[in-house]
Design a protein around this motif. Structure first.
Motif, PDB file in Angstrom:
ATOM      1  N   UNK A 116      16.090   2.959 -23.489  1.00  0.00           N
ATOM      2  CA  UNK A 116      16.288   3.754 -22.269  1.00  0.00           C
ATOM      3  C   UNK A 116      14.966   4.167 -21.637  1.00  0.00           C
ATOM      4  N   UNK A 117      14.005   4.616 -22.464  1.00  0.00           N
ATOM      5  CA  UNK A 117      12.767   5.167 -21.909  1.00  0.00           C
ATOM      6  C   UNK A 117      11.861   4.104 -21.303  1.00  0.00           C
ATOM      7  N   UNK A 118      11.768   2.924 -21.924  1.00  0.00           N
ATOM      8  CA  UNK A 118      10.847   1.898 -21.431  1.00  0.00           C
ATOM      9  C   UNK A 118      11.276   1.326 -20.072  1.00  0.00           C
ATOM     10  N   UNK A 119      12.554   0.931 -19.884  1.00  0.00           N
ATOM     11  CA  UNK A 119      12.949   0.462 -18.549  1.00  0.00           C
ATOM     12  C   UNK A 119      12.724   1.508 -17.464  1.00  0.00           C
ATOM     13  N   UNK A 120      13.016   2.758 -17.780  1.00  0.00           N
ATOM     14  CA  UNK A 120      12.816   3.818 -16.789  1.00  0.00           C
ATOM     15  C   UNK A 120      11.348   3.965 -16.437  1.00  0.00           C
ATOM     16  N   UNK A 121      10.479   3.926 -17.452  1.00  0.00           N
ATOM     17  CA  UNK A 121       9.042   4.064 -17.206  1.00  0.00           C
ATOM     18  C   UNK A 121       8.517   2.902 -16.370  1.00  0.00           C
ATOM     19  N   UNK A 122       9.004   1.696 -16.632  1.00  0.00           N
ATOM     20  CA  UNK A 122       8.518   0.522 -15.906  1.00  0.00           C
ATOM     21  C   UNK A 122       9.081   0.479 -14.489  1.00  0.00           C
ATOM     22  N   UNK A 123      10.343   0.815 -14.314  1.00  0.00           N
ATOM     23  CA  UNK A 123      10.962   0.750 -12.990  1.00  0.00           C
ATOM     24  C   UNK A 123      10.426   1.799 -12.020  1.00  0.00           C
ATOM     25  N   UNK A 124       9.839   2.858 -12.540  1.00  0.00           N
ATOM     26  CA  UNK A 124       9.256   3.870 -11.652  1.00  0.00           C
ATOM     27  C   UNK A 124       7.828   3.523 -11.248  1.00  0.00           C
ATOM     28  N   UNK A 125       7.302   2.405 -11.762  1.00  0.00           N
ATOM     29  CA  UNK A 125       5.922   2.023 -11.444  1.00  0.00           C
ATOM     30  C   UNK A 125       5.677   1.821  -9.950  1.00  0.00           C
ATOM     31  N   UNK A 126       6.577   1.149  -9.203  1.00  0.00           N
ATOM     32  CA  UNK A 126       6.296   0.944  -7.770  1.00  0.00           C
ATOM     33  C   UNK A 126       6.072   2.230  -6.993  1.00  0.00           C
ATOM     34  N   UNK A 127       6.910   3.245  -7.228  1.00  0.00           N
ATOM     35  CA  UNK A 127       6.708   4.475  -6.458  1.00  0.00           C
ATOM     36  C   UNK A 127       5.452   5.206  -6.914  1.00  0.00           C
ATOM     37  N   UNK A 128       5.089   5.063  -8.190  1.00  0.00           N
ATOM     38  CA  UNK A 128       3.839   5.687  -8.640  1.00  0.00           C
ATOM     39  C   UNK A 128       2.646   5.065  -7.933  1.00  0.00           C
ATOM     40  N   UNK A 129       2.675   3.739  -7.807  1.00  0.00           N
ATOM     41  CA  UNK A 129       1.587   3.052  -7.111  1.00  0.00           C
ATOM     42  C   UNK A 129       1.567   3.427  -5.639  1.00  0.00           C
ATOM     43  N   UNK A 130       2.749   3.477  -5.014  1.00  0.00           N
ATOM     44  CA  UNK A 130       2.810   3.810  -3.589  1.00  0.00           C
ATOM     45  C   UNK A 130       2.304   5.224  -3.313  1.00  0.00           C
ATOM     46  N   UNK A 131       2.653   6.157  -4.188  1.00  0.00           N
ATOM     47  CA  UNK A 131       2.252   7.548  -3.966  1.00  0.00           C
ATOM     48  C   UNK A 131       0.804   7.786  -4.359  1.00  0.00           C
ATOM     49  N   UNK A 132       0.462   7.426  -5.606  1.00  0.00           N
ATOM     50  CA  UNK A 132      -0.827   7.842  -6.149  1.00  0.00           C
ATOM     51  C   UNK A 132      -1.995   6.960  -5.722  1.00  0.00           C
ATOM     52  N   UNK A 133      -1.737   5.712  -5.359  1.00  0.00           N
ATOM     53  CA  UNK A 133      -2.816   4.843  -4.906  1.00  0.00           C
ATOM     54  C   UNK A 133      -2.766   4.642  -3.397  1.00  0.00           C
ATOM     55  N   UNK A 134      -1.716   3.984  -2.924  1.00  0.00           N
ATOM     56  CA  UNK A 134      -1.612   3.700  -1.493  1.00  0.00           C
ATOM     57  C   UNK A 134      -1.524   4.992  -0.692  1.00  0.00           C
ATOM     58  N   UNK A 135      -0.684   5.924  -1.136  1.00  0.00           N
ATOM     59  CA  UNK A 135      -0.524   7.186  -0.405  1.00  0.00           C
ATOM     60  C   UNK A 135      -1.782   8.027  -0.408  1.00  0.00           C
ATOM     61  N   UNK A 136      -2.369   8.229  -1.586  1.00  0.00           N
ATOM     62  CA  UNK A 136      -3.560   9.083  -1.683  1.00  0.00           C
ATOM     63  C   UNK A 136      -4.724   8.508  -0.887  1.00  0.00           C
ATOM     64  N   UNK A 137      -4.977   7.197  -1.005  1.00  0.00           N
ATOM     65  CA  UNK A 137      -6.088   6.591  -0.273  1.00  0.00           C
ATOM     66  C   UNK A 137      -5.845   6.603   1.234  1.00  0.00           C
ATOM     67  N   UNK A 138      -4.599   6.389   1.642  1.00  0.00           N
ATOM     68  CA  UNK A 138      -4.280   6.421   3.079  1.00  0.00           C
ATOM     69  C   UNK A 138      -4.591   7.803   3.656  1.00  0.00           C
ATOM     70  N   UNK A 139      -4.161   8.837   2.964  1.00  0.00           N
ATOM     71  CA  UNK A 139      -4.398  10.200   3.445  1.00  0.00           C
ATOM     72  C   UNK A 139      -5.885  10.512   3.491  1.00  0.00           C
ATOM     73  N   UNK A 140      -6.612  10.136   2.436  1.00  0.00           N
ATOM     74  CA  UNK A 140      -8.049  10.411   2.393  1.00  0.00           C
ATOM     75  C   UNK A 140      -8.774   9.716   3.544  1.00  0.00           C
ATOM     76  N   UNK A 141      -8.390   8.468   3.837  1.00  0.00           N
ATOM     77  CA  UNK A 141      -9.060   7.725   4.902  1.00  0.00           C
ATOM     78  C   UNK A 141      -8.622   8.172   6.298  1.00  0.00           C
ATOM     79  N   UNK A 142      -7.518   8.911   6.377  1.00  0.00           N
ATOM     80  CA  UNK A 142      -7.168   9.563   7.644  1.00  0.00           C
ATOM     81  C   UNK A 142      -8.001  10.824   7.841  1.00  0.00           C
TER      82      UNK A 142
END
Length: 486
Positions: free
Chosen positions: A248-274
């Motif tokens: 149960x824990x491993x699929x959940x951890x892996x499936x949440x990876x896209x939103x983690x990348x979108x928020x913490x990398x793409x989102x954070x860098x986008x805001x900083x560069x704005x």
């Protein structure tokens, strides 16, 4: 479906299929801890510090590079997830390489992943000591690094629960800081408050020489640094053998990876560069420090320094944990001294952890004596080791899928979307990054070090095989005849 399990090499500790030494481990990592370990693995020093240099090279297009690389990392993790649910084991990468590609590849992968975390631990310890100088400049750097190393070493010896709890809070600090930065940045862009309010705008993403201000080629050259930032995302696979409920824990951890990348990398860098024009960033300066300084938040530098310190210690903590498990897996397959396979009374691979700690301790001395440029070389070596690990995961997945289609192995309960197609795409991408590393004069050092490491491993394998020829014998999972790897 009818299926037969793969025959295992003789002489292998067969506590679970494949010789993975699961017997004796404590399944002490709960869902809360596994989730935060997965999140923390996607937020490292590569983001907090390395992004500054890459912004200076590529401008706003770095956002796209992180997004593309993030998709590839998700492909890698889904491939790993399918293998983990087929057979959840601690130290999974080496064990899957051993099963699907042969003992030699398991040997190389295990020791290479060990090298990745040892050299990363060397750099992170020294970095943590440098960050502490911000508050305690009179304390010698080597003293601080040694204290941190001993604290994390002791925590890992106590129990896997202690490791999980420390990593949970380290990850919590990083996540909270990033979310806070994003919220504040959005507020500055939307409402125009603070010192940065007059110049902050969404148009900063393209207003200064476009979205690709230095050209597409320069943007692609940042991919090796971007991939370094994603290193450790695969750490969740190492926890498989000690998770309370991996199904149960491993699929959940892996499936949440896209939103983690979108928020913490793409989102954070986008805001900083704005908030801050990309032309104002300097190589070697954390973009988060620059953004806090531009906004004018009191004690902003101290806050960011604390967060980056946490990221460095988190990485070192993960390194001590994972290297001990890798060494135990190697020992169980007669590819490392048997003593490294022993568990302590607290069910931790204490001998392996101790050996890794000693090597990291040597790194404290070396990094104290050598120039700051050595950190760039260390990250390059770690990236190369990470690419090898990811390649082994992907190729093992392709071989596993082939065996499942041929009805020779049971299907996993967590199949990767598209079967092995996404794994082939990820393999092609990693090969492209390797070419980019070869083109880069600084990154090229990675290939030289990698070649030397490969020669050393081949010599080591030859010695092992001469002493115990059985370690090179196996039955291929997708073929009926036994074969021997060199």
């Amino acid at each position: 479906m009818t299926s037969t399990q793969v025959d295992r090499p003789q002489g292998v500790d067969d506590t679970t299929p494949g010789g993975a030494p699961e017997e004796g481990y404590e399944r002490g990592l709960g869902s809360r801890q596994v989730q935060m370990i997965a999140i923390g693995g996607a937020i490292g020093v590569g983001l907090f510090l390395g992004a500054g240099t890459n912004i200076a090279k590529a401008g706003p297009s770095l956002i796209l590079m992180y997004a593309i690389a993030g998709v590839i990392v998700f492909f890698i993790m889904r491939a790993l997830g399918e293998l983990l649910l087929y057979r959840p084991v601690s130290g999974s990468f080496a064990d899957y390489a051993r099963e699907f590609l042969g003992p030699f590849f398991g040997f190389v992968t295990g020791w290479t992943y060990w090298l990745l975390w040892v050299v990363t631990g060397m750099a992170e310890l020294t970095a943590a000591a440098i960050y502490m100088n911000y508050w305690f400049p009179a304390v010698p750097q080597w003293v601080t690094a040694l204290v941190f190393l001993l604290i994390l070493y002791t925590a890992n010896l106590i129990s896997v629960k202690m490791f999980g709890e420390i990593e949970f809070w380290f990850s919590m600090i990083k996540v909270t800081a990033l979310i806070g930065m994003i919220v504040i940045g959005v507020g500055v862009v939307t409402f125009g408050f603070s010192q940065a309010g007059e110049t902050a705008a969404v148009s900063n993403l393209w207003a200064f020489d476009g979205f690709f201000p230095t050209g597409i080629g320069s943007s692609l050259m940042t991919l090796q640094g971007v991939m370094f930032a994603y290193l450790a995302v695969e750490l969740v696979g190492v926890t498989a053998g000690e998770s309370e409920n991996p199904e149960k824990t491993l699929p959940k951890a892996i499936n949440t990876l896209p939103w983690r990348i979108m928020v913490f990398y793409v989102g954070a860098l986008s805001v900083i560069l704005m908030v801050v024009k990309w032309t104002e960033f300097q190589p070697g300066v954390s973009p988060f420090v620059a953004a806090f300084a531009k906004i004018g938040i009191p004690a902003g530098a101290a806050i960011v320094n604390f967060v980056v310190l946490t990221a460095a210690l988190s990485s070192c903590n993960s390194g001590i944990y994972s290297t001990g498990r890798m060494l135990r897996g190697l020992a169980a397959n007669s590819e490392a001294p048997k003593a490294l396979g022993r568990l302590s009374s607290t069910k931790t691979p204490a001998v392996g952890i101790t050996l890794s700690m000693l090597f990291m301790g040597i790194g404290v001395v070396l990094n104290y004596m050598i120039p700051e440029k050595a950190f760039g070389y260390v990250t390059s070596v770690a990236t190369a080791a990470g690419i090898w690990t990811w390649m082994m995961i992907l190729i093992s997945h392709v071989r596993y899928r082939r065996a499942v289609v041929a009805d020779r192995l049971p299907a996993s309960s967590f199949p990767a979307p598209g079967g092995s197609v996404c794994s082939w795409i990820a393999i092609a991408f990693l090969l492209m990054v390797t070419v980019l590393i070869a083109i880069d004069p600084v990154g090229r050092v990675t290939l030289y070090v990698g070649a030397a490491w490969a020669v050393g491993l081949m010599i080591g394998w030859s010695v092992l095989k001469s002493r115990n020829p059985q370690i090179a014998a196996r039955t291929a999972p997708d073929g009926p005849e036994p074969e021997v790897r060199p």
